[in-house]
Scaffold this motif. Sequence first.
Motif, PDB file in Angstrom:
ATOM      1  N   THR A 257       0.831  -1.205   0.000  1.00  0.00           N
ATOM      2  CA  THR A 257       0.000   0.000   0.000  1.00  0.00           C
ATOM      3  C   THR A 257       0.864   1.254   0.000  1.00  0.00           C
ATOM      4  O   THR A 257       0.560   2.234  -0.697  1.00  0.00           O
ATOM      5  CB  THR A 257      -0.920   0.005   1.231  1.00  0.00           C
ATOM      6  N   LEU A 258       1.955   1.246   0.771  1.00  0.00           N
ATOM      7  CA  LEU A 258       2.844   2.408   0.815  1.00  0.00           C
ATOM      8  C   LEU A 258       3.465   2.680  -0.556  1.00  0.00           C
ATOM      9  O   LEU A 258       3.631   3.839  -0.955  1.00  0.00           O
ATOM     10  CB  LEU A 258       3.950   2.195   1.854  1.00  0.00           C
ATOM     11  N   GLU A 259       3.810   1.630  -1.286  1.00  0.00           N
ATOM     12  CA  GLU A 259       4.364   1.805  -2.631  1.00  0.00           C
ATOM     13  C   GLU A 259       3.325   2.432  -3.564  1.00  0.00           C
ATOM     14  O   GLU A 259       3.657   3.289  -4.394  1.00  0.00           O
ATOM     15  CB  GLU A 259       4.832   0.453  -3.171  1.00  0.00           C
ATOM     16  N   GLN A 260       2.068   2.000  -3.437  1.00  0.00           N
ATOM     17  CA  GLN A 260       1.001   2.567  -4.266  1.00  0.00           C
ATOM     18  C   GLN A 260       0.782   4.044  -3.934  1.00  0.00           C
ATOM     19  O   GLN A 260       0.632   4.885  -4.830  1.00  0.00           O
ATOM     20  CB  GLN A 260      -0.290   1.775  -4.048  1.00  0.00           C
ATOM     21  N   VAL A 261       0.776   4.354  -2.642  1.00  0.00           N
ATOM     22  CA  VAL A 261       0.612   5.744  -2.206  1.00  0.00           C
ATOM     23  C   VAL A 261       1.810   6.581  -2.654  1.00  0.00           C
ATOM     24  O   VAL A 261       1.663   7.743  -3.055  1.00  0.00           O
ATOM     25  CB  VAL A 261       0.438   5.818  -0.680  1.00  0.00           C
TER      26      VAL A 261
END
Length: 280
Positions: A118-122
């Motif tokens: 999720t952090l990579e997507q954000v």
Amino acid sequence: MKPSLITVIVTILLLTSCSAIVSNNTGKQTQSSSLMDFLYPNKESRSEHKPELPVLSLPVKVGLAFVPSKNWHRDGLHGKDQVELLEKVKQSFLQYDYIDRIDIIPSTYLQGGEGFTTLEQVGRLYDIDVIALVSYDQVTQSLENNAALLYWTIVGMYVIPGNENSVQTFVDTAVFDIKSKKMLFRAPGINKLEKRTTAVGIDGTLQEKSLEGFRLAVNDMTANLDHELARFKTRVKEEKVAKIEHRAGYSGGSIGYGIMLFTVLLMSRKCLVIKTKQSV
């Protein structure tokens, strides 16, 4: 007509337990968000995780967000309050020249996510390299004490029990390099508030003190965060906690560079004054 002894005793027994009747917040209540549960949603991901040495491209682009909790819909810390608190945290980052910009990210973007994925997507969505995740743990307690208020009114006797209310708040900012999944540093903050109130004032008092507790804990945390941000440049040089690259157009200015430049300008000015005096 004066009330009978039995009436008085029954009235006292009923009213001394009224705090549980007029409020759902008596006893012990907890609201929290777990950084570990968010980053590692299962135990296997914790054992498999092997962070790399981060490579930071200066100036870095930073995201700032609260870690969502599992009991999201029951939390008392609403989105508006979160943004207000994050604005305070943001000020700690703005004073350093190796920071390009800081974006406040709504917790809804992280809710129901899968940790670093999720952090990579954000990170791609906001074009950020580093993210500061703020987690929290707040415990409120409201317990009846012996400081009950007993008084007569025109319609009879009333007992309003006193309640001891306490709010303990812990917040923590953990800063991660998104690509390497490496934690760069962290800064905690704590606060404890206490206030006595009547049973009918429990809800309002706890709501007020809950938000105040978050604000004061964040103030404590930002002081620690300032220290960690200042110390990070030293740690990069001495402890090799990260590799540093410069983006195109970035001069790599720093506090030390500014002092050196000021010193050179001051010496040049002194030399000019000496030469002027000699000419005269």
